[in-house]
Design a protein around this motif. Structure first.
Motif, PDB file in Angstrom:
ATOM      1  N   PRO A 100       0.796  -1.120   0.087  1.00 46.38           N
ATOM      2  CA  PRO A 100      -0.303   0.011  -0.089  1.00 46.38           C
ATOM      3  C   PRO A 100       0.663   1.289   0.077  1.00 46.38           C
ATOM      4  CG  PRO A 100      -0.021  -0.893   2.228  1.00 46.38           C
ATOM      5  CD  PRO A 100       0.903  -1.817   1.094  1.00 46.38           C
ATOM      6  N   ASN A 101       0.266   2.328  -0.399  1.00 44.76           N
ATOM      7  CA  ASN A 101       0.796   3.725  -0.485  1.00 44.76           C
ATOM      8  C   ASN A 101       0.481   4.360   0.751  1.00 44.76           C
ATOM      9  OD1 ASN A 101      -1.421   4.196  -1.534  1.00 44.76           O
ATOM     10  ND2 ASN A 101      -0.831   4.942  -3.672  1.00 44.76           N
ATOM     11  N   ALA A 102      -0.574   3.922   1.308  1.00 43.55           N
ATOM     12  CA  ALA A 102      -1.094   4.674   2.588  1.00 43.55           C
ATOM     13  C   ALA A 102      -1.259   3.808   3.868  1.00 43.55           C
ATOM     14  CB  ALA A 102      -2.367   5.277   2.317  1.00 43.55           C
ATOM     15  N   GLU A 103      -1.595   4.328   4.707  1.00 41.22           N
ATOM     16  CA  GLU A 103      -1.860   3.468   5.979  1.00 41.22           C
ATOM     17  C   GLU A 103      -2.815   4.281   6.806  1.00 41.22           C
ATOM     18  OE1 GLU A 103       1.938   3.678   8.157  1.00 41.22           O
ATOM     19  OE2 GLU A 103       1.852   5.558   8.739  1.00 41.22           O
ATOM     20  N   CYS A 104      -3.565   3.334   7.788  1.00 36.16           N
ATOM     21  CA  CYS A 104      -4.779   4.023   8.339  1.00 36.16           C
ATOM     22  C   CYS A 104      -4.618   3.480  10.017  1.00 36.16           C
ATOM     23  CB  CYS A 104      -6.181   3.318   7.808  1.00 36.16           C
ATOM     24  SG  CYS A 104      -6.140   1.325   8.056  1.00 36.16           S
ATOM     25  N   GLU A 105      -5.047   4.337  10.701  1.00 35.80           N
ATOM     26  CA  GLU A 105      -4.852   4.434  12.101  1.00 35.80           C
ATOM     27  C   GLU A 105      -6.412   4.737  12.891  1.00 35.80           C
ATOM     28  OE1 GLU A 105      -2.484   6.288  15.812  1.00 35.80           O
ATOM     29  OE2 GLU A 105      -2.187   7.203  13.860  1.00 35.80           O
ATOM     30  N   LEU A 106      -6.826   3.687  13.507  1.00 33.19           N
ATOM     31  CA  LEU A 106      -8.164   4.073  14.042  1.00 33.19           C
ATOM     32  C   LEU A 106      -7.873   4.946  15.564  1.00 33.19           C
ATOM     33  CD1 LEU A 106     -11.179   3.537  13.896  1.00 33.19           C
ATOM     34  CD2 LEU A 106     -10.649   1.519  15.379  1.00 33.19           C
ATOM     35  N   ASP A 107      -8.293   5.916  15.531  1.00 36.17           N
ATOM     36  CA  ASP A 107      -8.218   7.035  16.803  1.00 36.17           C
ATOM     37  C   ASP A 107      -9.573   6.854  17.604  1.00 36.17           C
ATOM     38  OD1 ASP A 107      -8.183   8.982  18.624  1.00 36.17           O
ATOM     39  OD2 ASP A 107      -7.017  10.445  17.197  1.00 36.17           O
ATOM     40  N   LEU A 108      -9.715   5.902  18.585  1.00 32.70           N
ATOM     41  CA  LEU A 108     -10.974   5.914  19.203  1.00 32.70           C
ATOM     42  C   LEU A 108     -11.167   7.134  20.276  1.00 32.70           C
ATOM     43  CD1 LEU A 108     -10.931   2.072  20.140  1.00 32.70           C
ATOM     44  CD2 LEU A 108     -12.117   3.367  18.257  1.00 32.70           C
ATOM     45  N   ASP A 109     -10.122   7.738  20.385  1.00 35.15           N
ATOM     46  CA  ASP A 109     -10.375   8.948  21.280  1.00 35.15           C
ATOM     47  C   ASP A 109     -11.090  10.119  20.581  1.00 35.15           C
ATOM     48  OD1 ASP A 109      -9.273   7.769  23.513  1.00 35.15           O
ATOM     49  OD2 ASP A 109      -7.185   8.659  23.106  1.00 35.15           O
ATOM     50  N   ASP A 110     -10.923  10.174  19.169  1.00 34.54           N
ATOM     51  CA  ASP A 110     -11.323  11.141  18.455  1.00 34.54           C
ATOM     52  C   ASP A 110     -12.526  10.660  17.588  1.00 34.54           C
ATOM     53  OD1 ASP A 110     -11.285  13.727  17.268  1.00 34.54           O
ATOM     54  OD2 ASP A 110     -10.018  13.114  15.660  1.00 34.54           O
ATOM     55  N   GLU A 111     -12.665   9.378  17.542  1.00 31.08           N
ATOM     56  CA  GLU A 111     -13.838   8.658  16.904  1.00 31.08           C
ATOM     57  C   GLU A 111     -13.535   8.998  15.291  1.00 31.08           C
ATOM     58  OE1 GLU A 111     -17.572   8.523  18.089  1.00 31.08           O
ATOM     59  OE2 GLU A 111     -16.908   7.538  20.076  1.00 31.08           O
ATOM     60  N   SER A 112     -12.235   8.602  14.714  1.00 29.56           N
ATOM     61  CA  SER A 112     -11.832   8.987  13.438  1.00 29.56           C
ATOM     62  C   SER A 112     -10.900   7.824  13.164  1.00 29.56           C
ATOM     63  CB  SER A 112     -11.353  10.348  13.201  1.00 29.56           C
ATOM     64  OG  SER A 112     -10.221  10.500  13.925  1.00 29.56           O
ATOM     65  N   LEU A 113     -10.783   7.511  11.703  1.00 34.30           N
ATOM     66  CA  LEU A 113     -10.015   6.630  10.894  1.00 34.30           C
ATOM     67  C   LEU A 113      -8.897   7.940  10.563  1.00 34.30           C
ATOM     68  CD1 LEU A 113      -9.091   3.776  10.224  1.00 34.30           C
ATOM     69  CD2 LEU A 113     -10.504   4.236   8.181  1.00 34.30           C
ATOM     70  N   VAL A 114      -7.726   7.786  10.380  1.00 29.74           N
ATOM     71  CA  VAL A 114      -6.752   8.765   9.917  1.00 29.74           C
ATOM     72  C   VAL A 114      -6.054   7.921   8.690  1.00 29.74           C
ATOM     73  CG1 VAL A 114      -4.783  10.108  10.291  1.00 29.74           C
ATOM     74  CG2 VAL A 114      -6.441   9.952  12.244  1.00 29.74           C
ATOM     75  N   ILE A 115      -5.957   8.444   7.552  1.00 23.77           N
ATOM     76  CA  ILE A 115      -5.408   7.799   6.281  1.00 23.77           C
ATOM     77  C   ILE A 115      -4.014   8.887   6.020  1.00 23.77           C
ATOM     78  CG2 ILE A 115      -5.761   7.072   4.151  1.00 23.77           C
ATOM     79  CD1 ILE A 115      -7.652   5.791   5.987  1.00 23.77           C
ATOM     80  N   ARG A 116      -2.880   8.271   6.245  1.00 26.92           N
ATOM     81  CA  ARG A 116      -1.734   9.088   6.033  1.00 26.92           C
ATOM     82  C   ARG A 116      -0.893   8.067   4.854  1.00 26.92           C
ATOM     83  NH1 ARG A 116      -0.053  11.723  10.228  1.00 26.92           N
ATOM     84  NH2 ARG A 116      -1.205  10.306  11.711  1.00 26.92           N
ATOM     85  N   ALA A 117      -0.269   8.978   4.010  1.00 28.21           N
ATOM     86  CA  ALA A 117       0.560   8.542   3.020  1.00 28.21           C
ATOM     87  C   ALA A 117       1.751   7.757   3.525  1.00 28.21           C
ATOM     88  CB  ALA A 117       1.152   9.689   2.088  1.00 28.21           C
ATOM     89  N   ARG A 118       2.248   6.625   3.241  1.00 31.30           N
ATOM     90  CA  ARG A 118       3.240   5.873   3.644  1.00 31.30           C
ATOM     91  C   ARG A 118       4.606   6.309   2.798  1.00 31.30           C
ATOM     92  NH1 ARG A 118       2.735  -0.502   3.732  1.00 31.30           N
ATOM     93  NH2 ARG A 118       4.526  -0.073   4.814  1.00 31.30           N
ATOM     94  N   ARG A 119       4.252   6.766   1.456  1.00 34.29           N
ATOM     95  CA  ARG A 119       5.264   7.185   0.425  1.00 34.29           C
ATOM     96  C   ARG A 119       4.653   7.936  -0.450  1.00 34.29           C
ATOM     97  NH1 ARG A 119       4.025   1.550  -1.455  1.00 34.29           N
ATOM     98  NH2 ARG A 119       3.235   1.940  -3.495  1.00 34.29           N
ATOM     99  N   THR A 120       5.387   8.810  -1.230  1.00 36.38           N
ATOM    100  CA  THR A 120       4.941   9.618  -2.254  1.00 36.38           C
ATOM    101  C   THR A 120       3.818   9.112  -3.191  1.00 36.38           C
ATOM    102  OG1 THR A 120       6.939  10.836  -2.087  1.00 36.38           O
ATOM    103  CG2 THR A 120       5.523  11.452  -4.034  1.00 36.38           C
ATOM    104  N   ILE A 121       2.831   9.895  -2.976  1.00 37.44           N
ATOM    105  CA  ILE A 121       1.566   9.465  -3.722  1.00 37.44           C
ATOM    106  C   ILE A 121       1.283  10.784  -4.818  1.00 37.44           C
ATOM    107  CG2 ILE A 121      -0.946   9.068  -3.833  1.00 37.44           C
ATOM    108  CD1 ILE A 121      -0.863   8.127  -0.961  1.00 37.44           C
ATOM    109  N   HIS A 122       1.309  10.319  -6.249  1.00 37.33           N
ATOM    110  CA  HIS A 122       1.218  11.204  -7.252  1.00 37.33           C
ATOM    111  C   HIS A 122      -0.174  11.440  -7.688  1.00 37.33           C
ATOM    112  CE1 HIS A 122       5.427  11.395  -7.676  1.00 37.33           C
ATOM    113  NE2 HIS A 122       5.669  10.140  -7.330  1.00 37.33           N
ATOM    114  N   LEU A 123      -0.442  12.593  -8.391  1.00 35.70           N
ATOM    115  CA  LEU A 123      -1.522  12.891  -8.960  1.00 35.70           C
ATOM    116  C   LEU A 123      -2.233  11.691  -9.600  1.00 35.70           C
ATOM    117  CD1 LEU A 123      -3.997  15.098  -9.781  1.00 35.70           C
ATOM    118  CD2 LEU A 123      -2.317  15.585 -11.740  1.00 35.70           C
ATOM    119  N   ALA A 124      -3.490  11.318  -9.253  1.00 35.32           N
ATOM    120  CA  ALA A 124      -4.216  10.290 -10.101  1.00 35.32           C
ATOM    121  C   ALA A 124      -3.934   9.146  -9.687  1.00 35.32           C
ATOM    122  CB  ALA A 124      -4.063  10.453 -11.806  1.00 35.32           C
TER     123      ALA A 124
END
Length: 166
Positions: A100-124
């Motif tokens: 994958p080029n991204a990772e996700c983290e479940l933040d239960l305190d904020d009740e959100s799922l955070v999606i973050r780039a693992r490496r450079t992600i280009h347009l499209a």
């Protein structure tokens, strides 16, 4: 996807809480050659950059069993003790990749799922996450080349005409 709820302390730090969702259309949903629909980049993202912060709806273990019998089966994130979560925004549309080029983290305190780039992600590029170890997947993964998804999908620009908004 399996997340360890634990006590929640390891999932949040002040730095992570300060990350905000990018404004505008930085990501968008479009048809994917990987599987049905996917999420794509409308601009370049740097490693570590937050792509999306998705509110979640917590699902009890009992309700998750019921949802597994519906068309929502593939959109429920698994939590510990059989519980689940449904990510709002585009959170439930990210496709799986073994690389994958991204990772996700479940933040239960904020009740959100955070999606973050693992490496450079280009347009499209299609933005992908890892659902689980390949041996734990409930489907046959496809389109897992190291490179970006070959879609070439681009966001549609809205056009206005004669006083109407598209």
């Amino acid at each position: 996807m399996v997340f360890d709820d634990g006590d929640g302390g390891a999932m949040t730090t002040p730095a992570r809480r300060r990350a905000t969702q990018p404004g505008g259309q930085s990501i968008y949903a479009a048809p994917s050659r990987r599987h049905g629909r996917g999420v794509f980049a409308a601009r370049r993202f740097r490693p570590g950059e937050v792509l999306e912060r998705c509110p979640i709806l917590r699902i009890s273990a009992r309700d998750r069993v019921l949802l597994e019998r519906t068309g929502l089966r593939g959109y429920v994130y698994q939590r510990s003790r059989g519980a689940g979560a449904i990510a709002l925004g585009l959170g439930s549309l990210y496709n799986h990749s073994a690389v994958p080029n991204a990772e996700c983290e479940l933040d239960l305190d904020d009740e959100s799922l955070v999606i973050r780039a693992r490496r450079t992600i280009h347009l499209a590029d299609e933005i992908t996450i890892s659902y689980a170890d390949e041996s734990d997947l409930w489907f046959s993964a496809r389109g897992d080349a190291d490179g970006p998804s070959p879609n070439g999908a681009r966001p549609r620009r809205s056009r206005t005409g004669r006083g109407r908004r598209a």
